[in-house]
Scaffold this motif. Structure first.
Motif, PDB file in Angstrom:
ATOM      1  N   UNK A   1     -49.634  17.048  17.052  1.00  0.00           N
ATOM      2  CA  UNK A   1     -49.155  18.342  16.562  1.00  0.00           C
ATOM      3  C   UNK A   1     -50.102  18.889  15.496  1.00  0.00           C
ATOM      4  N   UNK A   2     -50.529  18.024  14.576  1.00  0.00           N
ATOM      5  CA  UNK A   2     -51.463  18.462  13.530  1.00  0.00           C
ATOM      6  C   UNK A   2     -52.843  18.735  14.101  1.00  0.00           C
ATOM      7  N   UNK A   3     -53.432  17.753  14.759  1.00  0.00           N
ATOM      8  CA  UNK A   3     -54.692  17.964  15.452  1.00  0.00           C
ATOM      9  C   UNK A   3     -55.948  17.945  14.605  1.00  0.00           C
ATOM     10  N   UNK A   4     -55.800  18.081  13.276  1.00  0.00           N
ATOM     11  CA  UNK A   4     -56.974  18.232  12.419  1.00  0.00           C
ATOM     12  C   UNK A   4     -56.611  17.753  11.017  1.00  0.00           C
ATOM     13  N   UNK A   5     -57.378  16.793  10.507  1.00  0.00           N
ATOM     14  CA  UNK A   5     -57.130  16.285   9.155  1.00  0.00           C
ATOM     15  C   UNK A   5     -57.466  17.301   8.082  1.00  0.00           C
ATOM     16  N   UNK A   6     -58.049  18.419   8.491  1.00  0.00           N
ATOM     17  CA  UNK A   6     -58.406  19.449   7.519  1.00  0.00           C
ATOM     18  C   UNK A   6     -57.300  20.442   7.225  1.00  0.00           C
ATOM     19  N   UNK A   7     -56.171  20.373   7.949  1.00  0.00           N
ATOM     20  CA  UNK A   7     -55.103  21.337   7.677  1.00  0.00           C
ATOM     21  C   UNK A   7     -54.479  21.029   6.314  1.00  0.00           C
ATOM     22  N   UNK A   8     -53.958  22.022   5.625  1.00  0.00           N
ATOM     23  CA  UNK A   8     -53.441  21.805   4.268  1.00  0.00           C
ATOM     24  C   UNK A   8     -52.321  20.777   4.177  1.00  0.00           C
ATOM     25  N   UNK A   9     -51.534  20.640   5.244  1.00  0.00           N
ATOM     26  CA  UNK A   9     -50.376  19.741   5.206  1.00  0.00           C
ATOM     27  C   UNK A   9     -50.728  18.276   5.453  1.00  0.00           C
ATOM     28  N   UNK A  10     -51.971  18.007   5.826  1.00  0.00           N
ATOM     29  CA  UNK A  10     -52.296  16.652   6.268  1.00  0.00           C
ATOM     30  C   UNK A  10     -52.074  15.609   5.176  1.00  0.00           C
ATOM     31  N   UNK A  11     -52.484  15.911   3.955  1.00  0.00           N
ATOM     32  CA  UNK A  11     -52.350  14.913   2.888  1.00  0.00           C
ATOM     33  C   UNK A  11     -50.894  14.520   2.676  1.00  0.00           C
ATOM     34  N   UNK A  12     -50.008  15.507   2.693  1.00  0.00           N
ATOM     35  CA  UNK A  12     -48.586  15.201   2.561  1.00  0.00           C
ATOM     36  C   UNK A  12     -48.067  14.386   3.718  1.00  0.00           C
ATOM     37  N   UNK A  13     -48.584  14.646   4.919  1.00  0.00           N
ATOM     38  CA  UNK A  13     -48.139  13.902   6.088  1.00  0.00           C
ATOM     39  C   UNK A  13     -48.591  12.449   6.045  1.00  0.00           C
TER      40      UNK A  13
ATOM     41  N   UNK B   1     -54.023  23.755  13.704  1.00  0.00           N
ATOM     42  CA  UNK B   1     -53.191  22.763  14.374  1.00  0.00           C
ATOM     43  C   UNK B   1     -53.433  22.775  15.884  1.00  0.00           C
ATOM     44  N   UNK B   2     -53.235  21.635  16.478  1.00  0.00           N
ATOM     45  CA  UNK B   2     -53.410  21.515  17.934  1.00  0.00           C
ATOM     46  C   UNK B   2     -52.258  22.188  18.678  1.00  0.00           C
ATOM     47  N   UNK B   3     -51.027  21.984  18.190  1.00  0.00           N
ATOM     48  CA  UNK B   3     -49.868  22.614  18.815  1.00  0.00           C
ATOM     49  C   UNK B   3     -49.599  23.958  18.148  1.00  0.00           C
ATOM     50  N   UNK B   4     -49.375  24.959  18.950  1.00  0.00           N
ATOM     51  CA  UNK B   4     -49.164  26.311  18.435  1.00  0.00           C
ATOM     52  C   UNK B   4     -47.691  26.693  18.357  1.00  0.00           C
ATOM     53  N   UNK B   5     -46.830  26.008  19.114  1.00  0.00           N
ATOM     54  CA  UNK B   5     -45.421  26.408  19.184  1.00  0.00           C
ATOM     55  C   UNK B   5     -44.505  25.184  19.268  1.00  0.00           C
ATOM     56  N   UNK B   6     -44.633  24.249  18.300  1.00  0.00           N
ATOM     57  CA  UNK B   6     -43.861  23.004  18.389  1.00  0.00           C
ATOM     58  C   UNK B   6     -42.400  23.193  18.003  1.00  0.00           C
ATOM     59  N   UNK B   7     -41.576  22.291  18.512  1.00  0.00           N
ATOM     60  CA  UNK B   7     -40.159  22.254  18.159  1.00  0.00           C
ATOM     61  C   UNK B   7     -39.680  20.815  18.242  1.00  0.00           C
ATOM     62  N   UNK B   8     -38.611  20.533  17.500  1.00  0.00           N
ATOM     63  CA  UNK B   8     -38.003  19.204  17.496  1.00  0.00           C
ATOM     64  C   UNK B   8     -36.563  19.334  17.973  1.00  0.00           C
ATOM     65  N   UNK B   9     -36.181  18.491  18.942  1.00  0.00           N
ATOM     66  CA  UNK B   9     -34.804  18.433  19.440  1.00  0.00           C
ATOM     67  C   UNK B   9     -34.186  17.096  19.022  1.00  0.00           C
ATOM     68  N   UNK B  10     -33.037  17.166  18.364  1.00  0.00           N
ATOM     69  CA  UNK B  10     -32.270  15.981  17.965  1.00  0.00           C
ATOM     70  C   UNK B  10     -31.003  15.975  18.808  1.00  0.00           C
ATOM     71  N   UNK B  11     -30.932  15.058  19.762  1.00  0.00           N
ATOM     72  CA  UNK B  11     -29.906  15.100  20.804  1.00  0.00           C
ATOM     73  C   UNK B  11     -28.778  14.084  20.574  1.00  0.00           C
ATOM     74  N   UNK B  12     -27.649  14.568  20.075  1.00  0.00           N
ATOM     75  CA  UNK B  12     -26.364  13.846  20.123  1.00  0.00           C
ATOM     76  C   UNK B  12     -26.370  12.480  19.425  1.00  0.00           C
ATOM     77  N   UNK B  13     -27.012  12.399  18.282  1.00  0.00           N
ATOM     78  CA  UNK B  13     -27.054  11.121  17.547  1.00  0.00           C
ATOM     79  C   UNK B  13     -25.831  11.096  16.629  1.00  0.00           C
ATOM     80  N   UNK B  14     -24.704  10.606  17.158  1.00  0.00           N
ATOM     81  CA  UNK B  14     -23.398  10.774  16.530  1.00  0.00           C
ATOM     82  C   UNK B  14     -22.750   9.463  16.120  1.00  0.00           C
ATOM     83  N   UNK B  15     -21.801   9.595  15.204  1.00  0.00           N
ATOM     84  CA  UNK B  15     -21.165   8.437  14.579  1.00  0.00           C
ATOM     85  C   UNK B  15     -20.502   7.495  15.583  1.00  0.00           C
TER      86      UNK B  15
END
Length: 212
Positions: A177-189, A8-22
């Motif tokens: 984030x993936x960076x390479x179509x050869x990673x195992x997760x690519x097909x699912x993505x 993968x291209x990114x080595x330490x990714x994270x996702x922030x979900x900020x205050x998406x409230x009712x």
């Protein structure tokens, strides 16, 4: 000579979900488009095993994270590293800043954080600035942030770009984030991207319009 192992291209990714409230449903410009992008990002994070950090702002008054995101958060399970309520505008709370992903950048490398949520000029901006000050890489997803007044969004994105954040789109961040179509997760993505193709188009058109 053997081909190198796909990484993968990114080595330490994270996702922030900020205050998406009712309670923001009737006040935020194109909130439903922010929800579409956030739901896609959560699916991608789950498939790629990326840590997820979620906050709400004054939950007792403004409500829980919107119902549309709850199934994706449940599916992510232990990938949700924090689901915190706050009064502070920035998401970069002590409980998140002390998480191993952020506390030791010299060991793990800086985190590569994708931010979606609201409001772009308040909580998203302050979160991004705090992450940048701590030495992390910040990617603000333009098809996943908004404000009550749409005019605030472009100004906020310009400010964050000047401060050192990368303003990009959800699809661009996911593929980088993936960076390479050869990673195992690519097909699912590829399946996730196909499933959310209409959502992606709707979010881009609704939030960016003639700017794309």
């Amino acid at each position: 000579m053997a081909a190198p192992t796909p990484q993968r291209r990114f080595k330490n990714p994270a996702v922030f979900i900020c205050d998406i409230q009712e309670k923001f449903r009737t006040t935020i410009f194109e909130l439903e488009k922010v929800i579409l992008t956030s739901r896609k990002l959560l699916r991608a994070a789950t498939a790629l095993q990326i840590p997820i950090f979620v906050t709400t702002q004054n939950r007792a008054r403004l409500g829980d994270t919107v119902a549309e995101l709850q199934p994706a958060l449940s599916a992510a399970g232990p990938l949700v590293q924090a689901d915190l309520d706050k009064t502070y505008f920035s998401m970069y709370l002590p409980a998140i800043a002390s998480h191993p992903q952020f506390a030791s950048p010299s060991t793990t490398g800086p985190a590569e954080v994708a931010i979606v949520g609201i409001e772009s000029h308040i909580c998203v901006t302050q979160t991004a600035l705090d992450l940048l000050a701590a030495g992390h890489k910040v990617y603000v997803l333009a098809d996943g942030v908004s404000s009550a007044n749409r005019e605030e969004v472009g100004i906020a994105l310009d400010r964050l770009r000047a401060a050192g954040a990368v303003v990009t789109t959800s699809e661009s961040w996911i593929y980088e984030c993936m960076g390479d179509a050869g990673i195992p997760e690519f097909r699912g993505m590829v399946g996730v991207m196909k499933d959310t193709m209409r959502d992606t188009k709707a979010a881009l058109q609704g939030l960016l319009g003639s700017k794309i």
